[in-house]
Design an enzyme around this catalytic site. Structure first.
Site, short mmCIF file in Angstrom:
data_model
loop_
_atom_site.label_atom_id
_atom_site.label_comp_id
_atom_site.label_asym_id
_atom_site.label_seq_id
_atom_site.Cartn_x
_atom_site.Cartn_y
_atom_site.Cartn_z
N GLU A 1 -42.95 5.40 21.82
CA GLU A 1 -43.52 6.60 22.46
C GLU A 1 -43.88 7.64 21.40
O GLU A 1 -44.96 8.25 21.46
CB GLU A 1 -42.52 7.20 23.45
N MET B 1 -40.85 17.75 34.41
CA MET B 1 -40.30 17.18 35.63
C MET B 1 -40.74 17.96 36.87
O MET B 1 -39.94 18.44 37.66
CB MET B 1 -38.76 17.14 35.54
N ARG B 2 -42.05 18.06 37.00
CA ARG B 2 -42.64 18.69 38.18
C ARG B 2 -43.80 17.83 38.66
O ARG B 2 -44.60 17.34 37.84
CB ARG B 2 -43.18 20.08 37.85
N LEU C 1 -47.25 17.91 40.02
CA LEU C 1 -48.30 18.93 40.03
C LEU C 1 -49.17 18.77 41.27
O LEU C 1 -49.41 17.66 41.75
CB LEU C 1 -49.15 18.80 38.77
N HIS D 1 -45.61 7.53 29.82
CA HIS D 1 -44.69 6.94 30.81
C HIS D 1 -43.99 5.75 30.18
O HIS D 1 -44.63 4.94 29.50
CB HIS D 1 -45.48 6.50 32.05
#
Length: 217
Positions: free
Chosen positions: A175, A91-92, A94, A110
């Site tokens: 996923e 959860m960053r 970049l 995603h």
């Protein structure tokens, strides 16, 4: 040739676990060499340790800006001789510098059929739009959020009375199947990034289809 892979996480590492399990198969040309988190308390770090995988926490709060954190991240990845990166709930956002440095070597999963529903709340938005199919996408990471060239997708039906939770549960199963398949594709050279597009080394059966609602009783 076995490729050394790092998984970047921020939480419990659901997709991380599926990648670790798949990498234990002798025919997958990938070794999960490092699990790295920007949160020292991330639950997935303990799960990775239990699997015998090297872990590292680099707290982004300890850095004055985004790029200085990303440079520390890059240094750690190089120290562990990493060839490919899998983002799994990292959860960053970049920096462009980091993304360009790892161009063609970093992938993300995603929970939508991109280019539909970039960003968050993908299941809610799909239900609001009344779509009859939904799914997940693995793509190469580019500076623009959720806009990278697509490597693989999986589709699920949207059924009457679906909720965000029930639809999310159906998508997460896919996923966990799709991400290891996509990792295999880039590690063995089946899929690669070339001139901003994904190039595949061979074709595949074009006859498959999904009808939703199904016409079969």
């Amino acid at each position: 040739m076995t490729r050394r892979v790092a998984i970047l996480i921020s939480g419990r590492g659901s997709n991380m676990a599926s990648l670790i399990e798949a990498a234990q198969a002798a025919d997958l040309p990938a070794e999960i060499a490092l699990v790295l988190s920007n949160r020292p308390d991330a639950e997935g770090l303990e799960r990775a340790k239990d699997a015998g995988i090297a872990t590292l926490a680099i707290d982004h709060k300890a850095f004055p800006d985004r790029e200085s954190f990303d440079r520390a991240l890059d240094a750690a990845l190089n120290e562990h001789d990493i060839a490919f990166i899998c983002l799994a709930g990292f959860m960053r956002v970049l920096s462009d510098w980091f993304v360009e440095r790892w161009s063609g070597k970093m992938i993300n999963i995603h929970p939508s059929l991109l280019p539909l529903y970039r960003g968050t709340q993908t299941h809610r938005r799909a239900l609001e739009d009344g779509v009859l199919v939904h799914g997940c996408t693995v793509h190469f990471v580019v500076p623009e959020l959720d806009a990278g060239p697509i490597i693989a997708q999986a589709v699920v039906p949207v059924v009457p009375d679906d909720t965000e939770q029930s639809l999310a549960a159906r998508v997460i199963v896919q996923e966990h199947r799709l991400y290891p398949q996509a990792l295999r594709m880039i590690c063995d050279g089946m899929a690669r990034l070339q001139n901003g597009r994904v190039v595949f080394a061979r074709g595949w059966d074009a006859g498959g289809t999904l009808h939703s609602p199904s016409t079969h009783q």
